[in-house]
Design a protein around this motif. Sequence first.
Motif, PDB file in Angstrom:
ATOM      1  N   UNK B 185      -6.787   5.210   5.157  1.00  0.00           N
ATOM      2  CA  UNK B 185      -5.868   6.005   4.334  1.00  0.00           C
ATOM      3  C   UNK B 185      -4.572   5.229   4.075  1.00  0.00           C
ATOM      4  N   UNK B 186      -4.050   4.610   5.135  1.00  0.00           N
ATOM      5  CA  UNK B 186      -2.798   3.857   4.981  1.00  0.00           C
ATOM      6  C   UNK B 186      -2.988   2.646   4.069  1.00  0.00           C
ATOM      7  N   UNK B 187      -4.131   1.995   4.215  1.00  0.00           N
ATOM      8  CA  UNK B 187      -4.391   0.820   3.377  1.00  0.00           C
ATOM      9  C   UNK B 187      -4.501   1.218   1.903  1.00  0.00           C
ATOM     10  N   UNK B 188      -5.184   2.333   1.662  1.00  0.00           N
ATOM     11  CA  UNK B 188      -5.311   2.816   0.276  1.00  0.00           C
ATOM     12  C   UNK B 188      -3.952   3.182  -0.310  1.00  0.00           C
ATOM     13  N   UNK B 189      -3.104   3.795   0.525  1.00  0.00           N
ATOM     14  CA  UNK B 189      -1.766   4.169   0.050  1.00  0.00           C
ATOM     15  C   UNK B 189      -0.933   2.924  -0.284  1.00  0.00           C
ATOM     16  N   UNK B 190      -1.052   1.912   0.581  1.00  0.00           N
ATOM     17  CA  UNK B 190      -0.355   0.657   0.303  1.00  0.00           C
ATOM     18  C   UNK B 190      -0.800   0.103  -1.044  1.00  0.00           C
ATOM     19  N   UNK B 191      -2.126   0.071  -1.239  1.00  0.00           N
ATOM     20  CA  UNK B 191      -2.672  -0.469  -2.494  1.00  0.00           C
ATOM     21  C   UNK B 191      -2.187   0.331  -3.699  1.00  0.00           C
ATOM     22  N   UNK B 192      -2.154   1.660  -3.540  1.00  0.00           N
ATOM     23  CA  UNK B 192      -1.693   2.531  -4.631  1.00  0.00           C
ATOM     24  C   UNK B 192      -0.231   2.260  -4.978  1.00  0.00           C
ATOM     25  N   UNK B 193       0.526   1.804  -3.978  1.00  0.00           N
ATOM     26  CA  UNK B 193       1.952   1.508  -4.195  1.00  0.00           C
ATOM     27  C   UNK B 193       2.169   0.046  -4.585  1.00  0.00           C
ATOM     28  N   UNK B 194       1.066  -0.682  -4.791  1.00  0.00           N
ATOM     29  CA  UNK B 194       1.175  -2.091  -5.179  1.00  0.00           C
ATOM     30  C   UNK B 194       1.567  -2.998  -4.031  1.00  0.00           C
ATOM     31  N   UNK B 195       1.278  -2.562  -2.803  1.00  0.00           N
ATOM     32  CA  UNK B 195       1.630  -3.371  -1.621  1.00  0.00           C
ATOM     33  C   UNK B 195       0.366  -3.825  -0.903  1.00  0.00           C
ATOM     34  N   UNK B 196       0.522  -4.776   0.014  1.00  0.00           N
ATOM     35  CA  UNK B 196      -0.616  -5.209   0.837  1.00  0.00           C
ATOM     36  C   UNK B 196      -0.133  -5.379   2.275  1.00  0.00           C
ATOM     37  N   UNK B 197      -1.048  -5.312   3.254  1.00  0.00           N
ATOM     38  CA  UNK B 197      -0.658  -5.529   4.654  1.00  0.00           C
ATOM     39  C   UNK B 197       0.003  -6.896   4.838  1.00  0.00           C
ATOM     40  N   UNK B 198      -0.461  -7.885   4.074  1.00  0.00           N
ATOM     41  CA  UNK B 198       0.084  -9.242   4.203  1.00  0.00           C
ATOM     42  C   UNK B 198       1.562  -9.270   3.790  1.00  0.00           C
ATOM     43  N   UNK B 199       1.886  -8.472   2.751  1.00  0.00           N
ATOM     44  CA  UNK B 199       3.290  -8.411   2.328  1.00  0.00           C
ATOM     45  C   UNK B 199       4.154  -7.749   3.393  1.00  0.00           C
ATOM     46  N   UNK B 200       3.587  -6.748   4.061  1.00  0.00           N
ATOM     47  CA  UNK B 200       4.333  -6.103   5.157  1.00  0.00           C
ATOM     48  C   UNK B 200       4.603  -7.124   6.256  1.00  0.00           C
ATOM     49  N   UNK B 201       3.564  -7.880   6.612  1.00  0.00           N
ATOM     50  CA  UNK B 201       3.719  -8.880   7.677  1.00  0.00           C
ATOM     51  C   UNK B 201       4.791  -9.899   7.300  1.00  0.00           C
ATOM     52  N   UNK B 202       4.800 -10.270   6.028  1.00  0.00           N
ATOM     53  CA  UNK B 202       5.801 -11.245   5.561  1.00  0.00           C
ATOM     54  C   UNK B 202       7.208 -10.655   5.706  1.00  0.00           C
ATOM     55  N   UNK B 203       7.333  -9.379   5.319  1.00  0.00           N
ATOM     56  CA  UNK B 203       8.644  -8.729   5.412  1.00  0.00           C
ATOM     57  C   UNK B 203       9.119  -8.654   6.859  1.00  0.00           C
ATOM     58  N   UNK B 204       8.157  -8.514   7.788  1.00  0.00           N
ATOM     59  CA  UNK B 204       8.535  -8.436   9.205  1.00  0.00           C
ATOM     60  C   UNK B 204       8.613  -9.820   9.855  1.00  0.00           C
ATOM     61  N   UNK B 205       8.469 -10.842   9.022  1.00  0.00           N
ATOM     62  CA  UNK B 205       8.621 -12.206   9.541  1.00  0.00           C
ATOM     63  C   UNK B 205       7.481 -12.655  10.414  1.00  0.00           C
ATOM     64  N   UNK B 206       6.284 -12.113  10.164  1.00  0.00           N
ATOM     65  CA  UNK B 206       5.152 -12.457  11.024  1.00  0.00           C
ATOM     66  C   UNK B 206       4.019 -13.085  10.237  1.00  0.00           C
ATOM     67  N   UNK B 207       4.311 -13.533   9.047  1.00  0.00           N
ATOM     68  CA  UNK B 207       3.230 -14.165   8.267  1.00  0.00           C
ATOM     69  C   UNK B 207       3.797 -15.330   7.467  1.00  0.00           C
TER      70      UNK B 207
END
Lengths: 95, 207
Positions: B185-207
Amino acid sequence: MINPKDSVKLAMALSMTQDVELSCDECFEELDRFVETQLAGLDAAAAMPLVEHHLRTCDGCRDEYQALLSALRTSRGSLSAKLLWDRLRDSFRSG
Amino acid sequence: MKGRTNEEWLADLRGAERDRALADLRVVILRGLKAAFVGRVRSLDATVEDFAQDTLVKVLENLDTFRGESRFTTWAQRISMRVAYTELRRRRWRDVSLQELLDRNEESNREPEALTDRTNSPQQETEKKITAETLEGFIVEELTQKQRDAIVAVMFQGMPLEEAAQRMRTNRNALYKLLHDARKKLKRRLEAEGLSPEELLKAFGDA
């Protein structure tokens, strides 16, 4: 607010999330075959990708997998050592 | 010890040779458990004796489920590892309640130092804060209370699935599925908002 460490854990889990995943029970059912495939020197991850994926994402199943792998490696190691010893003994006797 | 094929193990464990077969299987299981847990549990010999005994009971109860796709001894050792870890996890977590973990998580999120990394620039910190707020918003909007509790207990606080499941009146398998649904569900919501888990990781300085 969710803290950065937990946010990273969640983002990593989301990055590994697939539509189709095995449950713990389904993974457990395949674990003996997966480990034997691996110990036979074959590519278990390629042969059983869903098992490999579950083991990457589930700490509990990964612990059990690693324990089983250690157990079997030891028993095969001791079997190999016994075979080696038997061969050495036979060669002394025959020599 | 007598070498056996899978068929011989099954026949012996079901027939007149049962006691000898059980004694031989016990040796195999004990050896595997010792190899797996040496240096990791106290009183190794006594502990693995208990695990081996419990394993033999389970093996006999489940003989009919053996499909012959691996060696019989590998199948039995697989059961021994589940038995051992189930008990070790129970001992390690027996005094921890689910509520305690949820409260602990709440407290850690309130501490300012948990939310700030002084090595980051103010801009990076702002971006992290916005991303965390966005993620938290998705969690609140998309997930049920049960899914949120499971994520906190298992993913954030490290409680084993079966221990969390017991406290949530479910089982390990069902809890894994509940968490899988939550992640989807969370992954689908991210996709619907034009985001990806990888972008989150980048924002948190972990990718």
